[in-house]
Scaffold this motif. Sequence first.
Motif, PDB file in Angstrom:
ATOM      1  N   MET A   1      83.147  -9.774  26.681  1.00 23.88           N
ATOM      2  CA  MET A   1      81.845  -9.642  26.006  1.00 23.88           C
ATOM      3  C   MET A   1      80.868  -8.752  26.760  1.00 23.88           C
ATOM      4  N   SER A   2      81.358  -7.920  27.689  1.00 26.07           N
ATOM      5  CA  SER A   2      80.414  -7.033  28.358  1.00 26.07           C
ATOM      6  C   SER A   2      79.910  -6.036  27.330  1.00 26.07           C
ATOM      7  N   ASP A   3      80.592  -6.014  26.213  1.00 29.84           N
ATOM      8  CA  ASP A   3      80.168  -5.163  25.123  1.00 29.84           C
ATOM      9  C   ASP A   3      78.773  -5.589  24.671  1.00 29.84           C
ATOM     10  N   LEU A   4      78.607  -6.894  24.582  1.00 28.58           N
ATOM     11  CA  LEU A   4      77.297  -7.430  24.208  1.00 28.58           C
ATOM     12  C   LEU A   4      76.250  -6.946  25.195  1.00 28.58           C
ATOM     13  N   GLY A   5      76.586  -7.046  26.455  1.00 30.16           N
ATOM     14  CA  GLY A   5      75.658  -6.597  27.486  1.00 30.16           C
ATOM     15  C   GLY A   5      75.260  -5.139  27.310  1.00 30.16           C
ATOM     16  N   GLU A   6      76.244  -4.329  27.043  1.00 33.98           N
ATOM     17  CA  GLU A   6      75.940  -2.905  26.905  1.00 33.98           C
ATOM     18  C   GLU A   6      75.091  -2.588  25.688  1.00 33.98           C
ATOM     19  N   ARG A   7      75.416  -3.256  24.622  1.00 34.92           N
ATOM     20  CA  ARG A   7      74.628  -2.994  23.417  1.00 34.92           C
ATOM     21  C   ARG A   7      73.182  -3.398  23.630  1.00 34.92           C
ATOM     22  N   ARG A   9      71.605  -3.575  26.580  1.00 34.25           N
ATOM     23  CA  ARG A   9      70.997  -2.659  27.542  1.00 34.25           C
ATOM     24  C   ARG A   9      70.634  -1.333  26.901  1.00 34.25           C
ATOM     25  N   ALA A  10      71.502  -0.878  26.022  1.00 35.11           N
ATOM     26  CA  ALA A  10      71.256   0.398  25.363  1.00 35.11           C
ATOM     27  C   ALA A  10      69.922   0.382  24.630  1.00 35.11           C
ATOM     28  N   ARG A  11      69.456  -0.802  24.335  1.00 33.37           N
ATOM     29  CA  ARG A  11      68.178  -0.886  23.624  1.00 33.37           C
ATOM     30  C   ARG A  11      67.073  -1.441  24.514  1.00 33.37           C
ATOM     31  N   GLY A  12      67.320  -1.419  25.792  1.00 31.57           N
ATOM     32  CA  GLY A  12      66.295  -1.912  26.683  1.00 31.57           C
ATOM     33  C   GLY A  12      66.170  -3.428  26.645  1.00 31.57           C
ATOM     34  N   LYS A  13      67.212  -4.072  26.146  1.00 34.31           N
ATOM     35  CA  LYS A  13      67.183  -5.529  26.122  1.00 34.31           C
ATOM     36  C   LYS A  13      68.128  -6.050  27.189  1.00 34.31           C
ATOM     37  N   ARG A  14      68.093  -7.354  27.396  1.00 29.93           N
ATOM     38  CA  ARG A  14      68.924  -7.906  28.464  1.00 29.93           C
ATOM     39  C   ARG A  14      69.908  -8.950  27.989  1.00 29.93           C
ATOM     40  N   LEU A  15      70.942  -9.089  28.770  1.00 28.13           N
ATOM     41  CA  LEU A  15      71.958 -10.077  28.449  1.00 28.13           C
ATOM     42  C   LEU A  15      71.611 -11.386  29.147  1.00 28.13           C
ATOM     43  N   THR A  16      71.400 -12.404  28.384  1.00 29.43           N
ATOM     44  CA  THR A  16      71.075 -13.692  28.995  1.00 29.43           C
ATOM     45  C   THR A  16      72.066 -14.725  28.490  1.00 29.43           C
TER      46      THR A  16
END
Lengths: 139, 139
Positions: A1-7, A9-16
Amino acid sequence: MSDLGERLRARGKRLTTQRERVLAAVGRLGHGTPDEIAASVASDGAGALPVSTVYRSLDALQELGLVGHTHVDHRTPSYHLAEHATHLHLVCRGCGWVGEMPLDAADELVARVDDELGFAADVSHAAVHGLCRTCREDS
Amino acid sequence: MSDLGERLRARGKRLTTQRERVLAAVGRLGHGTPDEIAASVASDGAGALPVSTVYRSLDALQELGLVGHTHVDHRTPSYHLAEHATHLHLVCRGCGWVGEMPLDAADELVARVDDELGFAADVSHAAVHGLCRTCREDS
DNA sequence: TTGAATGCAAAAAATTTGCATATTG
DNA sequence: CAATATGCAAATTTTTTGCATTCAA
């Protein structure tokens, strides 16, 4: 699910972890109202989340295109995974049953709406109401 | 409108000025949330109605099949005259524009859903979301 | 007359917001 | 370290309900 993280981040959001848990809950449920999702999150063993976080997470995931929602009942929105949105939703007015139909069933409709009005329809967001086979026979 | 009276009576319900006013307001608006309907009723010159009466009237009129509703925005239901339900609704995600399309545009969809699932779809209850011509060009 | 409907106010849901604190990148 | 998210509680918004009173049939 690092894909989720990247998506994210690409929008300036964070993975929590909260967002991961909400996404997982939506996946587990298939369809769920914010309330049901909060309950499902609460039962994943890592403790409950404030409703506000659930709402905000759903918004974020939706903005990212990972989840979508339709109005299954006429009161609250029901969220589902975006990948799940390869179907349109059928909702039985009688028993609440929720069914699915491949999007291409609506191709003609989408084409006509485009031709005649220039409208780009996103049918995966639509919930079509009616009566399921069983309720139909009962009435 | 004695037709309205008869339809109500046939179901053991009664014809009241409140219900007439609510029905008229829905007709005036074309589409409206309970809130907007209440406001429209309030401006018809005969004074405001309690929201509870508006809700109950809408329920009654809906039960009678005189009005229907769809989820134009993703929050509140939008009511419309049943006769208006000879169209399905298109809602622009960008600007909120609400358009219409004759029901027969969905004939293929309805047929497929019936064939494959035995589901009797009532497309007039559906709101299809997407982007209108203008918003589409802007993006 | 009599049951259905209204009006009003209070209760319940459902969703959003402010802000100090904690976390991710 | 800086900007984003969270948690919590309070504020909104939307819809429903209880009940005494009114009104259509």
